[in-house]
Scaffold this active site. Structure first.
Site, PDB file in Angstrom:
ATOM      1  N   ASN A  30      34.078  40.335  45.286  1.00 39.26           N
ATOM      2  CA  ASN A  30      35.361  39.882  45.828  1.00 39.26           C
ATOM      3  C   ASN A  30      35.908  40.793  46.930  1.00 39.26           C
ATOM      4  OD1 ASN A  30      35.767  41.777  43.708  1.00 39.26           O
ATOM      5  ND2 ASN A  30      37.894  41.150  43.525  1.00 39.26           N
ATOM      6  N   GLU A  70      36.079  48.666  35.384  1.00 35.21           N
ATOM      7  CA  GLU A  70      37.215  48.069  36.093  1.00 35.21           C
ATOM      8  C   GLU A  70      37.054  46.560  36.002  1.00 35.21           C
ATOM      9  OE1 GLU A  70      39.743  49.602  37.094  1.00 35.21           O
ATOM     10  OE2 GLU A  70      39.046  51.665  37.008  1.00 35.21           O
ATOM     11  N   CYS A 120      41.380  40.909  41.494  1.00 36.30           N
ATOM     12  CA  CYS A 120      41.525  41.145  40.054  1.00 36.30           C
ATOM     13  C   CYS A 120      42.952  41.437  39.640  1.00 36.30           C
ATOM     14  CB  CYS A 120      40.605  42.275  39.599  1.00 36.30           C
ATOM     15  SG  CYS A 120      40.933  43.862  40.419  1.00 36.30           S
ATOM     16  N   GLY A 146      33.884  44.475  37.761  1.00 44.11           N
ATOM     17  CA  GLY A 146      33.487  43.076  37.637  1.00 44.11           C
ATOM     18  C   GLY A 146      34.220  42.374  36.514  1.00 44.11           C
ATOM     19  N   SER A 147      33.592  41.363  35.970  1.00 45.51           N
ATOM     20  CA  SER A 147      34.223  40.529  34.957  1.00 45.51           C
ATOM     21  C   SER A 147      34.178  41.181  33.583  1.00 45.51           C
ATOM     22  CB  SER A 147      33.524  39.165  34.890  1.00 45.51           C
ATOM     23  OG  SER A 147      32.210  39.323  34.367  1.00 45.51           O
ATOM     24  N   GLU A 175      40.790  33.950  33.116  1.00 45.89           N
ATOM     25  CA  GLU A 175      41.316  34.456  34.387  1.00 45.89           C
ATOM     26  C   GLU A 175      40.937  33.488  35.500  1.00 45.89           C
ATOM     27  OE1 GLU A 175      40.929  38.481  37.187  1.00 45.89           O
ATOM     28  OE2 GLU A 175      39.612  38.202  35.458  1.00 45.89           O
TER      29      GLU A 175
END
Length: 457
Positions: free
Chosen positions: A114, A209, A243, A187-188, A333
């Protein structure tokens, strides 16, 4: 590329001690800054090729953040690296005590798609500054940016010092199967769980993160025009693929209509009547995210937006009206340009939504009523929060950036990046000019004396 050979080369490089001198680290950081400055246009072009990221956004959210971070490290690395003298314990008299800052060793940084440049280089800066070697695995979903990252790293660093390894999830899994001294992943939550399990196999320290459902509460005392403008910017920059973007709005029933009107007005002011034609609105980074987001539109009532173009991976800035908790948009999300608007009446209504999800990465409150905002900011657990704006806490180098619970573990930015990648080694240096026998056996008649000493330590 043979990953085993690359990892082994890094281990050998670290063993030489080449990364330990502060002068070596500073030289590397200065060289990196010079190369990024020279390549800034090419970096922005790569980001545009990957998902039509506007040049302005590429500069303010990617390259400028990295250049500021490099300036911070170059200015302060010598002082951050100094051995720290601390108060000694009376039990160890005579002695002195110190904290040494040393690198962990061989580190792995896995970065996302992203913000593919900024979120790759930012942790790398901390790792290099702390004296580690680094293998960087950028996302394969933003290939142009991954390629320019690889080019920059190859020009700046020795191969054994920092290396870019490209590839898909199989490459990531192979990298994670190796033994590391530290792993940094952005990431996720789903992939973060996989990373955490892999690190647990070798008891490897890790920073994660991640993300979450970031709530945004708009109180009836909020200044509507300012609130709408700041929300549209924070939500739709990078096409919502941030995020820390507001994930859903909880707005007081009494001002919902006026807020919606203001949000629609600001969306048009930002991107025109047809955002698809705007040069200032990015695209979805990859087809998988486009398809996931498109499903969120199917079971929701639209306030505005909802236009999609699969060929261009375009989804317009979209507002949803009162989606159910079990809807696609509210179950996970969002991570895209879709913003649910949900009304509330009481603080119990707010709690129903916020407590329904895991601890978020970010939390936002818009209110002129100070007591209301302060109460919510203290009540809920989250990574970072803002009153009367969104996402701006990210750029303050003095604030740690990171999640809590399922939104992540560990934090970085500025000095905390250096600390994240540094092991603090405790050292006591004892004198030999006297050796008080109180602690040695035999212990007869010594207990009352040792208790007296312990009271003063």
């Amino acid at each position: 590329m043979n990953i085993t050979n690359v990892v082994d080369a890094q281990k050998q490089y670290f063993k030489t001690g080449a990364t330990l001198p502060i002068s070596f680290r500073l030289a590397a950081l200065k060289k990196l800054r010079k190369e990024i400055t020279a390549q800034e246009n090419a970096i922005c072009e790569a980001l545009h090729l990957d998902f039509k990221k506007p040049y302005f956004e590429a500069v303010i959210t990617e390259t400028s953040i990295i250049l500021k971070e490099l300036d911070e490290f170059i200015s302060n690395l010598k002082s951050w690296s100094k051995t720290e003298k601390v108060t000694s314990s009376l039990l160890n008299f005579p002695s002195s005590a110190y904290i040494y800052k040393e690198p962990y060793g061989n580190t792995l940084v896995i970065s996302p798609w992203n913000y593919p440049f900024q979120l790759a280089i930012a942790p790398l800066i901390g790792a290099v500054a702390a004296g580690n070697t680094v293998i960087l695995k950028p996302s394969e979903l933003t290939l142009h940016t991954a390629n320019i990252l690889s080019s920059i790293i190859a020009k700046v660093f020795d191969k054994g010092h920092v290396t870019v390894v490209q590839g898909d999830k199989d490459v990531s899994q192979e990298l994670l199967s190796k033994v590391w001294d530290y792993v940094f992943f952005t990431g996720s939550v789903r992939v973060g769980t996989i990373v955490a399990k892999a690190c647990a196999e070798h008891l490897t320290p890790v920073t994660l993160e991640l993300g979450g459902k970031n709530p945004c509460i708009v109180h009836e005392s909020a200044k509507i025009a300012t609130t709408a403008r700041r929300l549209v910017w924070g939500k739709f920059i990078n096409a919502g693929q941030t995020c820390i973007a507001p994930d859903y709005i909880l707005v007081h029933t009494s001002i919902k209509k006026v807020l919606v009107t203001a949000l629609k007005k600001e969306i048009e002011a930002f991107y025109g009547s047809d955002p698809e034609q705007s040069p200032d609105f990015a695209r979805i980074s990859h087809k998988g995210n486009f398809e996931r987001l498109s499903k969120m539109l199917k079971d929701s009532k639209l306030i505005c937006g909802g236009t999609t173009n699969e060929e261009d991976l375009y989804i317009s800035p979209t507002l949803l009206d009162e989606p159910a908790l079990n809807s696609n948009a509210m179950e996970t999300e969002i991570f895209g340009p879709i913003l649910p608007i949900i009304s509330y009446t009481t603080e119990e209504d707010i709690h129903k939504y916020v407590s329904h999800y895991h601890k978020p990465l970010s939390f936002y409150v818009f209110a002129e009523q100070k007591a209301f905002a302060d109460k919510l900011l203290k009540k809920y657990s989250f990574g970072g929060g803002v009153k009367n704006d969104s996402i701006v806490h990210f750029v303050n180098k003095n604030l740690p950036f990171g999640g809590v619970g399922q939104s992540g573990m560990g934090a970085y930015h500025g000095k905390r990046s250096f600390e994240t990648f540094s092991h603090k080694k405790s050292v006591v240096k004892r004198g030999t000019w006297i050796d008080i026998p109180l602690k040695y056996a035999p212990y007869k008649n010594k207990l009352k004396w040792i208790k007296s000493v312990l009271k003063w330590t």
